[in-house]
Motif scaffolding. Sequence first.
Motif, PDB file in Angstrom:
ATOM      1  N   GLU A   3      -8.587  18.675  22.398  1.00 44.25           N
ATOM      2  CA  GLU A   3      -7.912  19.817  23.014  1.00 44.25           C
ATOM      3  C   GLU A   3      -6.523  20.018  22.428  1.00 44.25           C
ATOM      4  O   GLU A   3      -6.072  21.145  22.201  1.00 44.25           O
ATOM      5  CB  GLU A   3      -7.821  19.626  24.536  1.00 44.25           C
ATOM      6  N   ALA A   4      -5.834  18.882  22.172  1.00 41.80           N
ATOM      7  CA  ALA A   4      -4.484  18.968  21.594  1.00 41.80           C
ATOM      8  C   ALA A   4      -4.529  19.512  20.177  1.00 41.80           C
ATOM      9  O   ALA A   4      -3.663  20.305  19.766  1.00 41.80           O
ATOM     10  CB  ALA A   4      -3.826  17.597  21.610  1.00 41.80           C
ATOM     11  N   ASP A   5      -5.556  19.128  19.417  1.00 43.45           N
ATOM     12  CA  ASP A   5      -5.688  19.592  18.040  1.00 43.45           C
ATOM     13  C   ASP A   5      -6.023  21.089  17.963  1.00 43.45           C
ATOM     14  O   ASP A   5      -5.601  21.780  17.035  1.00 43.45           O
ATOM     15  CB  ASP A   5      -6.764  18.800  17.296  1.00 43.45           C
ATOM     16  N   GLU A  22      -3.683   4.308  13.706  1.00 43.33           N
ATOM     17  CA  GLU A  22      -3.511   3.296  14.748  1.00 43.33           C
ATOM     18  C   GLU A  22      -4.442   3.571  15.927  1.00 43.33           C
ATOM     19  O   GLU A  22      -5.050   2.648  16.484  1.00 43.33           O
ATOM     20  CB  GLU A  22      -2.058   3.263  15.210  1.00 43.33           C
ATOM     21  N   ALA A  23      -4.554   4.851  16.298  1.00 41.85           N
ATOM     22  CA  ALA A  23      -5.449   5.217  17.396  1.00 41.85           C
ATOM     23  C   ALA A  23      -6.897   4.898  17.041  1.00 41.85           C
ATOM     24  O   ALA A  23      -7.669   4.419  17.889  1.00 41.85           O
ATOM     25  CB  ALA A  23      -5.297   6.696  17.726  1.00 41.85           C
ATOM     26  N   LYS A  24      -7.281   5.161  15.781  1.00 45.83           N
ATOM     27  CA  LYS A  24      -8.631   4.857  15.330  1.00 45.83           C
ATOM     28  C   LYS A  24      -8.895   3.359  15.379  1.00 45.83           C
ATOM     29  O   LYS A  24      -9.977   2.913  15.792  1.00 45.83           O
ATOM     30  CB  LYS A  24      -8.816   5.386  13.906  1.00 45.83           C
ATOM     31  N   MET A  25      -7.891   2.572  14.973  1.00 47.21           N
ATOM     32  CA  MET A  25      -8.049   1.119  14.994  1.00 47.21           C
ATOM     33  C   MET A  25      -8.281   0.613  16.417  1.00 47.21           C
ATOM     34  O   MET A  25      -9.196  -0.179  16.668  1.00 47.21           O
ATOM     35  CB  MET A  25      -6.809   0.441  14.407  1.00 47.21           C
ATOM     36  N   TRP A  26      -7.473   1.095  17.361  1.00 47.08           N
ATOM     37  CA  TRP A  26      -7.629   0.649  18.747  1.00 47.08           C
ATOM     38  C   TRP A  26      -8.918   1.169  19.365  1.00 47.08           C
ATOM     39  O   TRP A  26      -9.516   0.514  20.224  1.00 47.08           O
ATOM     40  CB  TRP A  26      -6.421   1.068  19.578  1.00 47.08           C
ATOM     41  N   SER A  27      -9.374   2.327  18.906  1.00 47.45           N
ATOM     42  CA  SER A  27     -10.666   2.844  19.371  1.00 47.45           C
ATOM     43  C   SER A  27     -11.795   1.916  18.936  1.00 47.45           C
ATOM     44  O   SER A  27     -12.727   1.651  19.712  1.00 47.45           O
ATOM     45  CB  SER A  27     -10.887   4.253  18.819  1.00 47.45           C
ATOM     46  N   GLU A  28     -11.702   1.414  17.709  1.00 46.82           N
ATOM     47  CA  GLU A  28     -12.718   0.480  17.220  1.00 46.82           C
ATOM     48  C   GLU A  28     -12.663  -0.839  17.992  1.00 46.82           C
ATOM     49  O   GLU A  28     -13.708  -1.447  18.268  1.00 46.82           O
ATOM     50  CB  GLU A  28     -12.520   0.217  15.727  1.00 46.82           C
ATOM     51  N   VAL A  29     -11.465  -1.274  18.359  1.00 42.83           N
ATOM     52  CA  VAL A  29     -11.328  -2.499  19.157  1.00 42.83           C
ATOM     53  C   VAL A  29     -11.987  -2.326  20.517  1.00 42.83           C
ATOM     54  O   VAL A  29     -12.709  -3.214  21.000  1.00 42.83           O
ATOM     55  CB  VAL A  29      -9.837  -2.883  19.323  1.00 42.83           C
ATOM     56  N   ASP A  42       0.850  -1.195   0.000  1.00 50.53           N
ATOM     57  CA  ASP A  42       0.000   0.000   0.000  1.00 50.53           C
ATOM     58  C   ASP A  42       0.886   1.246   0.000  1.00 50.53           C
ATOM     59  O   ASP A  42       1.365   1.685   1.048  1.00 50.53           O
ATOM     60  CB  ASP A  42      -0.929  -0.009   1.217  1.00 50.53           C
ATOM     61  N   THR A  43       1.122   1.823  -1.165  1.00 51.14           N
ATOM     62  CA  THR A  43       2.014   2.976  -1.256  1.00 51.14           C
ATOM     63  C   THR A  43       1.442   4.202  -0.550  1.00 51.14           C
ATOM     64  O   THR A  43       2.178   5.007   0.011  1.00 51.14           O
ATOM     65  CB  THR A  43       2.261   3.336  -2.738  1.00 51.14           C
ATOM     66  N   PHE A  44       0.101   4.288  -0.537  1.00 48.17           N
ATOM     67  CA  PHE A  44      -0.528   5.430   0.133  1.00 48.17           C
ATOM     68  C   PHE A  44      -0.214   5.423   1.627  1.00 48.17           C
ATOM     69  O   PHE A  44       0.179   6.427   2.207  1.00 48.17           O
ATOM     70  CB  PHE A  44      -2.040   5.393  -0.091  1.00 48.17           C
ATOM     71  N   THR A  45      -0.345   4.245   2.240  1.00 50.36           N
ATOM     72  CA  THR A  45      -0.101   4.140   3.682  1.00 50.36           C
ATOM     73  C   THR A  45       1.376   4.317   3.994  1.00 50.36           C
ATOM     74  O   THR A  45       1.737   4.956   4.992  1.00 50.36           O
ATOM     75  CB  THR A  45      -0.585   2.771   4.196  1.00 50.36           C
ATOM     76  N   SER A  46       2.252   3.744   3.148  1.00 50.78           N
ATOM     77  CA  SER A  46       3.686   3.820   3.420  1.00 50.78           C
ATOM     78  C   SER A  46       4.211   5.248   3.319  1.00 50.78           C
ATOM     79  O   SER A  46       5.238   5.579   3.911  1.00 50.78           O
ATOM     80  CB  SER A  46       4.450   2.917   2.443  1.00 50.78           C
ATOM     81  N   GLN A  47       3.525   6.103   2.569  1.00 50.93           N
ATOM     82  CA  GLN A  47       3.964   7.483   2.405  1.00 50.93           C
ATOM     83  C   GLN A  47       3.282   8.440   3.381  1.00 50.93           C
ATOM     84  O   GLN A  47       3.534   9.635   3.336  1.00 50.93           O
ATOM     85  CB  GLN A  47       3.681   7.937   0.964  1.00 50.93           C
ATOM     86  N   LEU A  48       2.448   7.915   4.241  1.00 50.54           N
ATOM     87  CA  LEU A  48       1.758   8.778   5.201  1.00 50.54           C
ATOM     88  C   LEU A  48       2.736   9.355   6.218  1.00 50.54           C
ATOM     89  O   LEU A  48       3.674   8.672   6.645  1.00 50.54           O
ATOM     90  CB  LEU A  48       0.694   7.975   5.961  1.00 50.54           C
ATOM     91  N   PRO A  49       2.525  10.614   6.647  1.00 49.36           N
ATOM     92  CA  PRO A  49       3.337  11.166   7.737  1.00 49.36           C
ATOM     93  C   PRO A  49       3.121  10.357   9.018  1.00 49.36           C
ATOM     94  O   PRO A  49       2.087   9.716   9.190  1.00 49.36           O
ATOM     95  CB  PRO A  49       2.789  12.590   7.881  1.00 49.36           C
ATOM     96  N   ARG A  50       4.100  10.415   9.898  1.00 46.80           N
ATOM     97  CA  ARG A  50       4.011   9.626  11.133  1.00 46.80           C
ATOM     98  C   ARG A  50       2.776  10.002  11.949  1.00 46.80           C
ATOM     99  O   ARG A  50       2.135   9.132  12.551  1.00 46.80           O
ATOM    100  CB  ARG A  50       5.273   9.847  11.968  1.00 46.80           C
ATOM    101  N   SER A  51       2.408  11.280  11.957  1.00 40.30           N
ATOM    102  CA  SER A  51       1.237  11.712  12.731  1.00 40.30           C
ATOM    103  C   SER A  51      -0.051  11.093  12.188  1.00 40.30           C
ATOM    104  O   SER A  51      -0.923  10.685  12.951  1.00 40.30           O
ATOM    105  CB  SER A  51       1.126  13.239  12.711  1.00 40.30           C
TER     106      SER A  51
END
Length: 241
Positions: free
Chosen positions: A237-239, A175-182, A160-169
Amino acid sequence: MALLNSLASSLESHRGRDRLIRTLGYCCQLVGGVLVEQCPSRSELGRRLLVVSAQLSHCRTVLRLFDDPAMFVYTKQYGLGTEKEDIFVRWLSVLSNMADQLYYPCEHVAWAADAKVLQVDSAGWWTLSTALWILSLLLGAVRSLWMALKLRQKLRSPTDTFTSQLPRSKRRAMEAKMWSEVLTLLSNLADLANAVHWLPPGVLWAGRFPPWLVGLMGTISSLLSMYQAARASSTAEADSS
């Protein structure tokens, strides 16, 4: 002091108050159930805690009498979802919204029957409202599982080139969204266990849970919900800062 301010802030909203009442109610049921079953010397305290739990549950039922307009507005605004969403997720959400919308009037009729406001049998209406809640929980669980698996696949796919080129943030946000769904999935499953318990006897494990187990399942679900709400608030709040 920060914890007190956070608690006061959460109590300003209806959803925040409901989360707190729900958590306190299930905690009382958990502790009360354990004391009644395992500590004969403290069974009286356990019974009092179970009474508090029942009253807090009744309080939430009464407060939900005013939830229909907000649910209707949310359902109308969501409509059939947006084209950007996965079509499977969209239809799961639409069906879940419909189940939630129907749940409230059914529960209101059951409450009114118990309060002798309406001369109808409340048992059938409680069963119908519980069945709609179960449907909503099942749809929500499937939705969260599907979303978590899709996000996991994107994060772990080396092609997945789109994911591999994503910024770390952005990657951390996924990842946070995935764990939220879990966590949502686990919360729904805990509630589902209790919902089936409240169905008429003879349906799966209906009526077989002791009070402490109902309290445990509800406490797990409530704490997960509070954790997610606190995390979402801190992220917002951080955003904004």
